[in-house]
Design an enzyme around this catalytic site. Structure first.
Site, PDB file in Angstrom:
ATOM      1  N   ASN A 287       2.926   4.088   8.803  1.00  0.00           N
ATOM      2  CA  ASN A 287       2.058   3.039   8.270  1.00  0.00           C
ATOM      3  C   ASN A 287       2.043   2.990   6.755  1.00  0.00           C
ATOM      4  OD1 ASN A 287      -0.342   4.476   7.082  1.00  0.00           O
ATOM      5  ND2 ASN A 287      -0.344   5.384   9.110  1.00  0.00           N
ATOM      6  N   CYS A 288       1.514   1.900   6.254  1.00  0.00           N
ATOM      7  CA  CYS A 288       1.426   1.671   4.817  1.00  0.00           C
ATOM      8  C   CYS A 288      -0.003   1.323   4.452  1.00  0.00           C
ATOM      9  CB  CYS A 288       2.358   0.543   4.396  1.00  0.00           C
ATOM     10  SG  CYS A 288       4.054   0.751   4.898  1.00  0.00           S
ATOM     11  N   VAL A 289      -0.989   2.110   4.929  1.00  0.00           N
ATOM     12  CA  VAL A 289      -2.349   1.893   4.445  1.00  0.00           C
ATOM     13  C   VAL A 289      -2.425   2.415   3.021  1.00  0.00           C
ATOM     14  CG1 VAL A 289      -3.377   2.025   6.719  1.00  0.00           C
ATOM     15  CG2 VAL A 289      -3.220   4.088   5.349  1.00  0.00           C
TER      16      VAL A 289
ATOM     17  N   GLN B 111       0.829  -1.199   0.000  1.00  0.00           N
ATOM     18  CA  GLN B 111       0.000   0.000   0.000  1.00  0.00           C
ATOM     19  C   GLN B 111       0.865   1.252   0.000  1.00  0.00           C
ATOM     20  OE1 GLN B 111      -2.130  -1.512   3.425  1.00  0.00           O
ATOM     21  NE2 GLN B 111      -4.026  -1.522   2.272  1.00  0.00           N
TER      22      GLN B 111
END
Length: 428
Positions: free
Chosen positions: A241-243, A112
């Site tokens: 984060n890697c959303v 993501q």
């Protein structure tokens, strides 16, 4: 708590052999930046490239963006608990280099991660096409675990953000803006005739590679609490984060949260801005119940009349969003939620994974499933290897001529749920 933001407008960035800010130009010593980045043995190479608005440049995969800042006076240092000692921030004066950002790029950490085009239809979807991006193209050590690579990349961006920010410490700002929030009872008494409005700030905390940090603490382990808004503006909250790229809050978003900015603009005019409640987006139902119980209790405890709630990510966090909304409404407090939608490519499917009849006021950042064709660019910063597999991509997304067909969820910041994006709609 009172904070002055001294804004120094940067109109040009030049790579060279010295670092300084002079007459709205940021000079960056490439070797010094590499030295700072490669002090972390988990990174084996760092290439520095500049992307200007309007350049025929594509940047991917993008991980985080950091605005260069430094504390000039007042408590603490930038990004406390992460690259500096834990100390309260949010007061005194902070200088900001406006118009530029440090963007971390390189081999993918998680699927993501995003795309930023500096010109064309993709540029129209991301606010980061308006910045001069100082791209750190990072190479991780062989066999480095993804979570360790994410941390090394995150720290690299923060270190260079602070290093460049300190170049503005002695520069006279072009503009100084003052923000102040009083202790709770004093704040309530300041404008007794105006509605008391608070902000519920939901932070992405769904687990490894889906983390947000508050004064260095992993926010998945916090109980919801109250912050002065200026603490957020001063680096207390950081992305890790890697959303999906479209609705990920980068560190740049946290530093420039538009909900906080707009509430301050209306403070004392038609509302009394009381403060920020931060809460998390957990995975298990019991944790969701605990956090939403505490969030609604704090809203009641602060005597709020109205609350704005923003989300980060989608799917599982939709439940946290609706639980917060429902429980706060049940206490007689009006809410507005800010989210985005995954309504299918035709926009005809259910937009959120959860809903409630009490959620009557909703602002959307757009439909992340909308597709777009990004034309070829003359220059690539990063690599194309992952375009077909990042969130929003599919087999065949990357075409032989270098154009890309993707859902806009692949574009960094396209449907941001703080409202920090370019999309809007107009009724007939």
């Amino acid at each position: 708590m009172k904070l002055e933001l001294g804004k120094i407008m940067i109109e040009k960035v030049i790579l060279g052999t010295e670092s300084k800010v002079l007459e709205h130009t940021l000079y960056v010593n490439e070797e010094k930046v590499k030295e700072l980045v490669l002090a972390d043995e988990r990174l084996t190479d760092c290439k520095i490239e500049i992307a200007n608005p309007g350049d025929s440049i594509r940047i991917t995969p993008v991980k985080d963006v950091v605005e260069p800042r430094c504390k000039v006076h007042g408590h603490g240092e930038m990004f406390p608990g992460v690259i500096n000692k834990v100390s309260m921030v949010g007061s005194g004066r902070t200088h900001v280099l406006k118009g530029c950002g440090v963007m971390t790029v390189g081999k993918i950490v998680g699927f993501q991660e995003g795309i930023v085009d500096m010109v064309g239809p993709g540029a129209d979807k991301t606010p980061f096409s308006n910045l001069i991006n100082i791209c750190l193209v990072l190479e991780p050590a062989k066999d480095l675990e993804p979570h360790s690579y994410e941390e090394a990349a995150r720290l690299a961006g923060l270190k260079i953000g602070e290093y460049l920010g300190k170049l503005g410490a002695e520069v006279e700002p072009d503009e100084i803006t003052e923000y102040e929030t009083l202790p709770l009872f004093e704040q309530a008494a300041q404008h007794p005739d105006l509605p008391k409005v608070g902000y519920v700030y939901m932070l992405q905390t769904q687990g490894l590679l889906h983390d947000t940090y508050v004064y260095g603490a992993d926010a998945k382990h916090i109980i919801p609490t109250i912050l002065y808004p200026t603490e957020v503006m001063d680096g207390a909250v950081l992305s890790g984060n890697c959303v999906s790229a479209c609705d990920k809050n980068t560190t740049y978003h946290h530093l420039n949260n538009p909900v906080i900015e707009d509430l301050y603009k209306r403070h004392g005019k038609d509302l009394n801005f009381m403060g920020v409640i931060i809460t998390n987006e957990t995975v298990y139902l019991a944790d969701k119940e605990r956090s939403s119980d505490m969030t609604s209790k704090l809203a009641e405890f602060m005597g709020l009349d109205g609350v704005i709630i923003t989300q980060e990510g989608f799917g599982n966090p939709d439940t946290d969003l609706i639980m917060n909304c429902k429980k706060i409404e049940q206490k007689g407090i009006n809410t507005v939620i800010v989210t985005d939608e995954y309504a299918g490519r035709d926009g005809a499917s259910q937009s959120l994974a959860d809903a409630d009849k009490l959620a009557t006021a909703v602002v959307t950042g757009g439909n992340a499933n909308e597709t777009i064709v990004l034309p070829p660019m003359e220059h690539l910063i990063g690599q194309y290897d992952y375009v077909d597999s990042i969130a929003g991509g599919f087999d065949g997304s990357l075409r032989e001529d270098g154009s890309i067909e993707v859902e806009i969820q692949a574009i960094t910041g396209a449907t941001n749920e703080l409202g920090f994006n370019k999309m809007s709609a107009k009724g007939n």
